[in-house]
Design a protein around this motif. Structure first.
Motif, mmCIF file in Angstrom:
data_model
loop_
_atom_site.group_PDB
_atom_site.id
_atom_site.type_symbol
_atom_site.label_atom_id
_atom_site.label_comp_id
_atom_site.label_asym_id
_atom_site.label_seq_id
_atom_site.Cartn_x
_atom_site.Cartn_y
_atom_site.Cartn_z
ATOM 1 N N ILE A 156 3.437 -3.509 4.494
ATOM 2 C CA ILE A 156 2.626 -4.133 5.660
ATOM 3 C C ILE A 156 1.900 -3.025 6.411
ATOM 4 C CG2 ILE A 156 2.678 -5.294 7.906
ATOM 5 C CD1 ILE A 156 5.266 -6.542 7.029
ATOM 6 N N VAL A 157 0.478 -3.334 6.437
ATOM 7 C CA VAL A 157 -0.177 -2.340 7.042
ATOM 8 C C VAL A 157 -0.549 -2.708 8.395
ATOM 9 C CG1 VAL A 157 -2.800 -1.441 6.945
ATOM 10 C CG2 VAL A 157 -1.404 -1.395 4.828
ATOM 11 N N TYR A 158 -0.208 -2.072 9.558
ATOM 12 C CA TYR A 158 -0.388 -2.391 10.684
ATOM 13 C C TYR A 158 -1.772 -1.809 11.352
ATOM 14 C CZ TYR A 158 4.549 -3.487 10.642
ATOM 15 O OH TYR A 158 5.768 -3.760 10.305
ATOM 16 N N VAL A 159 -2.484 -2.604 12.213
ATOM 17 C CA VAL A 159 -3.607 -2.365 12.715
ATOM 18 C C VAL A 159 -3.598 -2.743 14.106
ATOM 19 C CG1 VAL A 159 -4.908 -2.379 10.418
ATOM 20 C CG2 VAL A 159 -4.910 -4.337 11.861
ATOM 21 N N GLU A 160 -4.471 -2.092 14.898
ATOM 22 C CA GLU A 160 -4.738 -2.545 16.381
ATOM 23 C C GLU A 160 -6.189 -2.394 16.795
ATOM 24 O OE1 GLU A 160 -2.795 -0.052 19.122
ATOM 25 O OE2 GLU A 160 -3.557 1.837 18.388
#
Length: 502
Positions: free
Chosen positions: A164-168
């Motif tokens: 899973i690639v987390y982004v903000e």
């Protein structure tokens, strides 16, 4: 050889450590002296230590969270036995609220509290230059978001393929819900939109299709939310999946019009309802328009293809079995795809801790610090709801019992599922490691014996769900007397019609 190792223990392999990538991105010239090593909480501490000690770094920084604090503690204890000269730095929410610190803090050389991108780099520079500070606790220094280097280039090809690639798109939260550490934030701060979308474009071109936004309030700034959603709409492709945490009572028409455009299996919304009880909401400083929340959940279910994951928390101050039942029944009636029943946990630094004595909040001293009892909820009741939540995951949230669940819940969802949960535990003695076929058989007994559902009706719905699982052979409930004569009432009628033509 790297002099700095950044590490943590993820809950599962599929997760990636977003915080480590931020630290690495902002090391400046020290980046050439550093590397990231990620492990899982299932890995043995002795094996982790062996890998961390390869080439003998001078500094090892650990990210410490509620889900890995015990395992990090064991790892650091071993590390300090075999290599006491290595400087251990801890950071993360679990060590950011002194003097309320876990035992592992005693073993560390330094602790960086709060945001760490700037302060961690400064501390490493001091240590490597022989100017290590005397104070053990370093307060993390805030930095304007535009000054931070991007973490996204440091997702490697394996991350893109398998994790899973987390982004903000923003940091912080303007709301003050006391059970959440975001209550300590002053407000939410957005990253520059053009820069953020440019970074998302690079990730998309690299093959990322699962974007998990960690923003606490994605739909706070509607114009920004719409711009991000439209960016992904223009790149809609097979496998694209977006996860957002949204404010449940804030869906203006402009945002709704955009959400309606997304096809199925592309959007997941995590909707934090937590409680519908107005008195508890006031007590914990939670602002939520309950009627607007219900209206929006109905609209999302009826007018979009979004997968709705709604959260409730049991054990809040002032909570009782009865008022939690009322919140649960109201949420079930709204028919989200999943209802996550969370048992309250003590977060270090959370404002909710101010209620601990008044409401006699008693927590497990071991992580994850789950609530054990309160002034209004006894330990036995708390255990019943722990089992309720586990069985709810297996039966309702798994999606395997679509035909069976409505018959179980009927017109009294909480009361009936609690009776079912009690019966399942009485029959099985466990809430873990229950094979799927056995679960069907346990459900048949619990439904017919404890909920007084007729054997024919129970068999019909359970068989319909069992056939969809792909399990081979017959479950025991399907072999009971009368089953071979007719597998369902419809089949019995079909057999009679066939015999009439013979």
């Amino acid at each position: 050889m790297p002099q700095i190792r950044l590490t943590t223990l993820n809950a599962r392999y599929i997760h990636s450590a977003f915080g480590l990538r931020y630290l690495y991105a902002n090391l400046g010239e020290l980046q050439n002296e550093a590397e990231i090593l990620e492990f899982g909480i299932q890995d043995r501490p002795i094996d982790i230590v062996e890998k961390l000690l390869q080439h003998r770094p001078k500094i090892i920084g650990f990210g410490v969270y509620i889900w890995n604090v015990a395992e990090v503690g064991s790892t650091v204890a071993l590390l300090k036995q075999v290599a006491p000269e290595i400087v251990v730095i801890l950071g993360g929410p679990e060590v950011s609220h002194p003097p309320d610190l876990p035992l592992v803090a005693e073993l560390a050389d330094y602790i960086v509290t709060g945001v760490g991108e700037i302060s961690f780099r400064g501390l490493c520079e001091q240590i490597l230059n022989g100017e290590a500070p005397d104070e053990k606790i370093i307060t993390g220094a805030e930095s304007p978001l535009e000054n931070l280097a991007s973490p996204y280039p440091y997702y490697n090809d394996e991350d893109v393929r398998n994790r899973i690639v987390y982004v903000e798109a923003s940091r912080g939260c303007p709301f003050k819900c006391e059970f959440c550490l975001s209550a300590l934030d002053v407000t939410a701060k957005p990253f520059a939109l053009d820069r953020f979308l440019g970074e998302m474009e690079v990730l998309y071109r690299r093959g990322v299709r699962h974007f998990k936004f960690i923003d606490r309030t994605f739909n706070l700034k509607i114009a920004v939310s719409i711009a991000i959603l439209e960016f992904f709409l223009e790149r809609m492709s097979d496998g694209l999946f977006l996860h957002f945490e949204v404010i449940p009572d804030h869906l203006p028409d402009r945002l709704k019009q955009t959400l309606e455009k997304f096809p199925s299996a592309t959007l997941q919304f995590e909707v934090g309802v937590q409680t519908f009880d107005p008195a508890i909401q006031r007590l914990i400083s939670r602002r939520q328009d309950n009627e607007k929340t219900k209206e929006n959940l109905r609209w999302l279910k009826a007018s979009t293809h979004a997968h709705i994951h709604a959260d409730l928390i049991f054990g809040l101050p002032g909570d009782t079995l009865n008022n939690f039942a009322a919140s649960f029944d109201q949420l079930v009636a709204l028919q989200p795809h999943e209802i996550q029943l969370g048992i309250l946990k003590r977060l270090r630094g959370a404002p909710l801790n101010r209620h601990n004595e008044t409401y006699r909040m008693r927590y497990n001293p071991e992580p994850p610090y789950n609530i054990l009892s309160t002034r209004d909820i006894g330990f036995d009741e708390m255990q019943r709801i722990n089992r309720f939540a586990r069985y709810w995951d297996m039966i309702a949230n798994s999606g395997r019992f679509a035909e069976t669940l409505p018959l179980i819940l009927a017109d009294a969802p909480f009361e009936r599922f609690l009776r079912l949960s009690d019966a399942l535990y009485e029959l099985s003695g466990s809430t873990w490691k229950i094979a799927l076929r056995r679960l069907f058989d346990l459900l048949y007994r619990a439904m017919t014996e404890s909920l007084a559902i007729s054997k024919v009706d129970a068999k019909n719905v359970l068989e319909a769900d069992y056939r969809k699982t792909g399990e081979k052979g017959l479950a025991s409930f399907m072999k009971t007397e009368g089953y071979e004569k007719g597998k369902s009432s419809r089949q019995n009628r079909a057999n009679k019609r066939q015999r009439s033509f013979e």
